[in-house]
Write a protein that holds these residues in place. Structure first.
Motif, PDB file in Angstrom:
ATOM      1  N   VAL A 124       0.342  -3.327  12.447  1.00  0.00           N
ATOM      2  CA  VAL A 124       0.894  -3.189  11.155  1.00  0.00           C
ATOM      3  C   VAL A 124       0.851  -1.723  10.804  1.00  0.00           C
ATOM      4  N   ASN A 125       2.119  -1.399  10.457  1.00  0.00           N
ATOM      5  CA  ASN A 125       2.181  -0.039   9.990  1.00  0.00           C
ATOM      6  C   ASN A 125       1.407   0.305   8.520  1.00  0.00           C
ATOM      7  N   THR A 126       0.018   0.602   8.534  1.00  0.00           N
ATOM      8  CA  THR A 126      -0.973   0.836   7.518  1.00  0.00           C
ATOM      9  C   THR A 126      -0.602   1.966   6.736  1.00  0.00           C
ATOM     10  N   VAL A 127      -0.027   2.943   7.174  1.00  0.00           N
ATOM     11  CA  VAL A 127       0.431   4.281   6.451  1.00  0.00           C
ATOM     12  C   VAL A 127       1.599   3.813   5.387  1.00  0.00           C
ATOM     13  N   GLY A 128       2.627   3.226   6.036  1.00  0.00           N
ATOM     14  CA  GLY A 128       3.844   2.591   5.402  1.00  0.00           C
ATOM     15  C   GLY A 128       3.394   1.401   4.413  1.00  0.00           C
ATOM     16  N   LEU A 129       2.455   0.458   4.717  1.00  0.00           N
ATOM     17  CA  LEU A 129       1.941  -0.426   3.862  1.00  0.00           C
ATOM     18  C   LEU A 129       1.310   0.414   2.496  1.00  0.00           C
ATOM     19  N   GLY A 130       0.509   1.221   3.104  1.00  0.00           N
ATOM     20  CA  GLY A 130      -0.136   2.201   1.701  1.00  0.00           C
ATOM     21  C   GLY A 130       0.705   2.796   1.040  1.00  0.00           C
ATOM     22  N   ARG A 131       1.717   3.511   1.518  1.00  0.00           N
ATOM     23  CA  ARG A 131       2.881   3.984   0.594  1.00  0.00           C
ATOM     24  C   ARG A 131       3.481   2.861  -0.292  1.00  0.00           C
ATOM     25  N   TYR A 132       3.764   1.815   0.383  1.00  0.00           N
ATOM     26  CA  TYR A 132       4.672   0.671  -0.480  1.00  0.00           C
ATOM     27  C   TYR A 132       3.461   0.171  -1.635  1.00  0.00           C
ATOM     28  N   PHE A 133       2.330   0.071  -1.261  1.00  0.00           N
ATOM     29  CA  PHE A 133       1.242  -0.660  -2.337  1.00  0.00           C
ATOM     30  C   PHE A 133       1.208   0.610  -3.497  1.00  0.00           C
ATOM     31  N   ALA A 134       1.231   1.849  -3.068  1.00  0.00           N
ATOM     32  CA  ALA A 134       1.168   3.158  -4.016  1.00  0.00           C
ATOM     33  C   ALA A 134       2.484   2.965  -4.887  1.00  0.00           C
ATOM     34  N   GLU A 135       3.595   2.861  -4.364  1.00  0.00           N
ATOM     35  CA  GLU A 135       4.773   2.865  -5.097  1.00  0.00           C
ATOM     36  C   GLU A 135       4.925   1.281  -5.988  1.00  0.00           C
ATOM     37  N   LEU A 136       4.219   0.204  -5.564  1.00  0.00           N
ATOM     38  CA  LEU A 136       4.334  -0.989  -6.280  1.00  0.00           C
ATOM     39  C   LEU A 136       3.158  -0.608  -7.560  1.00  0.00           C
ATOM     40  N   ALA A 137       2.204   0.067  -7.248  1.00  0.00           N
ATOM     41  CA  ALA A 137       1.189   0.346  -8.444  1.00  0.00           C
ATOM     42  C   ALA A 137       2.063   1.378  -9.399  1.00  0.00           C
ATOM     43  N   GLU A 142       4.653   2.509 -14.573  1.00  0.00           N
ATOM     44  CA  GLU A 142       5.394   3.096 -15.250  1.00  0.00           C
ATOM     45  C   GLU A 142       6.749   2.138 -15.486  1.00  0.00           C
ATOM     46  N   ARG A 143       6.417   0.903 -15.624  1.00  0.00           N
ATOM     47  CA  ARG A 143       7.416   0.030 -15.995  1.00  0.00           C
ATOM     48  C   ARG A 143       8.832  -0.001 -15.419  1.00  0.00           C
ATOM     49  N   ARG A 144       8.653   0.285 -14.127  1.00  0.00           N
ATOM     50  CA  ARG A 144      10.115   0.319 -13.404  1.00  0.00           C
ATOM     51  C   ARG A 144      10.159  -0.922 -12.559  1.00  0.00           C
ATOM     52  N   PRO A 145      11.482  -1.136 -11.950  1.00  0.00           N
ATOM     53  CA  PRO A 145      11.515  -2.333 -11.018  1.00  0.00           C
ATOM     54  C   PRO A 145      10.623  -2.227  -9.790  1.00  0.00           C
ATOM     55  N   VAL A 146      10.412  -3.312  -9.233  1.00  0.00           N
ATOM     56  CA  VAL A 146       9.501  -3.405  -8.186  1.00  0.00           C
ATOM     57  C   VAL A 146      10.200  -2.771  -6.843  1.00  0.00           C
ATOM     58  N   PRO A 147       9.599  -1.853  -6.097  1.00  0.00           N
ATOM     59  CA  PRO A 147      10.353  -1.271  -5.033  1.00  0.00           C
ATOM     60  C   PRO A 147      10.697  -2.317  -3.961  1.00  0.00           C
ATOM     61  N   THR A 148      11.607  -2.088  -3.189  1.00  0.00           N
ATOM     62  CA  THR A 148      12.169  -2.911  -2.153  1.00  0.00           C
ATOM     63  C   THR A 148      11.128  -2.623  -0.916  1.00  0.00           C
ATOM     64  N   ALA A 149      10.683  -3.786  -0.592  1.00  0.00           N
ATOM     65  CA  ALA A 149      10.182  -3.649   0.960  1.00  0.00           C
ATOM     66  C   ALA A 149      10.895  -3.367   2.226  1.00  0.00           C
ATOM     67  N   GLY A 150      10.627  -2.090   2.822  1.00  0.00           N
ATOM     68  CA  GLY A 150      11.529  -1.618   3.622  1.00  0.00           C
ATOM     69  C   GLY A 150      10.960  -1.784   5.258  1.00  0.00           C
ATOM     70  N   PRO A 151      11.566  -1.197   6.262  1.00  0.00           N
ATOM     71  CA  PRO A 151      11.032  -1.329   7.511  1.00  0.00           C
ATOM     72  C   PRO A 151       9.674  -0.750   7.830  1.00  0.00           C
ATOM     73  N   GLU A 152       9.023  -0.098   6.634  1.00  0.00           N
ATOM     74  CA  GLU A 152       7.733   0.648   6.962  1.00  0.00           C
ATOM     75  C   GLU A 152       6.734  -0.852   6.842  1.00  0.00           C
ATOM     76  N   LEU A 153       7.267  -1.804   6.404  1.00  0.00           N
ATOM     77  CA  LEU A 153       6.216  -3.162   6.293  1.00  0.00           C
ATOM     78  C   LEU A 153       6.243  -3.926   7.243  1.00  0.00           C
ATOM     79  N   GLN A 154       7.299  -3.673   8.435  1.00  0.00           N
ATOM     80  CA  GLN A 154       7.310  -4.392   9.573  1.00  0.00           C
ATOM     81  C   GLN A 154       5.935  -4.625  10.424  1.00  0.00           C
ATOM     82  N   VAL A 155       5.762  -5.811  10.705  1.00  0.00           N
ATOM     83  CA  VAL A 155       4.694  -5.878  11.722  1.00  0.00           C
ATOM     84  C   VAL A 155       5.148  -6.201  13.132  1.00  0.00           C
ATOM     85  N   SER A 156       4.461  -5.870  14.092  1.00  0.00           N
ATOM     86  CA  SER A 156       4.911  -6.263  15.695  1.00  0.00           C
ATOM     87  C   SER A 156       3.642  -6.968  16.390  1.00  0.00           C
ATOM     88  N   LEU A 157       4.144  -7.792  17.174  1.00  0.00           N
ATOM     89  CA  LEU A 157       3.297  -8.271  18.180  1.00  0.00           C
ATOM     90  C   LEU A 157       3.091  -7.408  19.501  1.00  0.00           C
TER      91      LEU A 157
END
Length: 170
Positions: A124-137, A142-157
């Protein structure tokens, strides 16, 4: 999930039941995430036959004995530490990995590649996941739209020696 037969794999969750509840809810709400849902990842998963595996040989051995008795040939562990405990116990029980039992972890920790046999895992890209959760928070505050999950949230086998190739034959 990998296993030498088409029997459903076992899934071992975290010792903290709250995380299991959260993960189950997350899977329920995510289209195509449920095992057996008809999605491209539609592989039947047997519910846990043992609720917890502690990081002890006794706990891991007891779980493996229960799974073997139930015909389980593959296990998806909560993280790489639990996967390592299971693999170590299985080897001490003279099981051949991945022939008798396939084990996959999660997190792709350094342990996974140093362990023998090397552990298959999910990265799991934990750096990307952390950035996404920060943007989500921030979007909530700030009552703005929820950010779109991008390639930084991809997981790989990361396939390694602890799992056998997948067999979907009946």
């Amino acid at each position: 999930m990998f296993g030498p037969t088409s029997r459903p794999p076992a899934r071992i969750g975290p010792p903290d039941g709250r995380a299991s509840t959260w993960l189950g809810e997350r899977r329920r709400r995510t289209p195509g995430c449920r095992a057996g849902s008809g999605s491209r990842a539609s592989i039947p998963v047997r519910r846990r036959t043992r609720p917890d595996v502690e990081l002890t040989d006794a706990s891991a051995s007891a779980a493996i004995r229960a799974w073997c008795a139930a015909g389980v040939t593959a296990v998806a562990a909560y993280n790489d530490d639990v996967a390592a405990a299971l693999v170590g116990a299985a080897l001490r029980m003279d099981l051949a990995l991945p022939h008798d039992l396939s084990v996959i972890g999660h997190d792709d920790t350094p342990l996974a590649s140093m362990f023998e046999p090397q552990l298959s895992t999910i990265s799991v890209n934990t750096v990307g996941l952390g950035r996404y959760f920060a943007e989500l928070a921030l979007s909530a505050v700030e009552r703005r739209p929820v950010p779109t999950a991008g390639p930084e949230l991809q997981v790989s086998l990361v396939p390694r020696a602890s799992t056998a190739p997948l067999s979907l034959t009946s």
